[in-house]
Write an enzyme that holds these catalytic residues in place. Sequence first.
Site, mmCIF file in Angstrom:
data_model
loop_
_atom_site.group_PDB
_atom_site.id
_atom_site.type_symbol
_atom_site.label_atom_id
_atom_site.label_comp_id
_atom_site.label_asym_id
_atom_site.label_seq_id
_atom_site.Cartn_x
_atom_site.Cartn_y
_atom_site.Cartn_z
ATOM 1 C CE1 TYR A 158 -16.695 -14.054 -10.305
ATOM 2 C CE2 TYR A 158 -18.526 -15.144 -11.292
ATOM 3 C CZ TYR A 158 -18.202 -14.152 -10.103
ATOM 4 O OH TYR A 158 -18.739 -13.834 -9.258
ATOM 5 C CE LYS A 162 -17.401 -15.688 -7.151
ATOM 6 N NZ LYS A 162 -17.427 -15.337 -5.880
#
Length: 269
Positions: A158, A162
């Site tokens: 994640y 990002k």
Amino acid sequence: MTGWLGLEDKVCVVTGGGGGIGRAIAAVLTEAGAKVALLDRDADSANAAAKALDAKGARAVAVACDIADPRSVDAAKAQVERHLGPAEVLVNNAGVLAPGALADIDLAEWNRVLSINLTGYLICAQAFGRPMLARGGGAVVHIASIAGHHPQGFSGAYSVAKVGVMMLSRQLALEWGPRGVRSNVVCPGMIRTPMSESFYQAPGVAEARAAIVPRGRVGKPQDIADAVAFLASPRADYVNGEDVLVDGGFCAVLMAQAPRPGFDPAKAK
Ligand SMILES: NC(=O)c1ccc[n+]([C@@H]2O[C@H](COP(=O)([O-])OP(=O)(O)OC[C@H]3O[C@@H](n4cnc5c(N)ncnc54)[C@H](O)[C@@H]3O)[C@@H](O)[C@H]2O)c1
């Protein structure tokens, strides 16, 4: 606000439009007079969100789309153009969060998260951005995360995805800016949405999270949507390659973790 933003009749595409933040973004854009396509792989959520906007007199269409699949995105683009016209704004917002420790994360799971949260953003930027380049104008806003600034452990790919989105946006700003297409990022802090709702179901989490944010509360989807609307609008014409933190000041608390006796009047007693 409508006239000030200058978004009237603009065709805007919002990926993940059936989710918490995506719905709020679509609502704010339609309130500003834009026509909005809500793309989501969860067709029921997108349909429900578009229907709710329609009921308020907005021009909104739902389009089933998996952003990680280029053919699905191309088909969605054709549908958007048929219903609303070519996109003038793309909001790359769809995303997934899944637990996973780096010591033993399965590579297929790592690749799945990257394929949606990072590669999916490029696929959509290409599909909807190329016509913008051909016309010489447009705006792309990507939703990254404070996890792109600070590692969020045990979340697999994640945070990596990002921070990748933040650099993808800056590269697009550099390559596409001279051709009239801006690219910017909004980094949400802790926002209460279906993605994070399970955390808030645990006793005390909502209060504990609010207590560590200088603004004194957990974020709402509307907080993110308002920042997106500005960056998508001609009002942000000179904003390009920027990352905007919308986190209530949460990323500013680092130095407050260090004991500094005598400096904080609230802790002096
Ligand atoms: N909620 C938070 O605290 C928070 C914090 C920082 C960043 N974000 C980011 O904000 C964005 C929106 O998240 P949210 O909180 O609204 O989550 P959400 O789960 O409510 O919405 C995400 C939406 O994306 C859709 N989606 C997932 N994979 C897809 C795919 N392959 N193709 C098309 N659609 C897909 C889902 O169906 C869902 O409707 C995400 O990028 C997320 O990473 C959220």
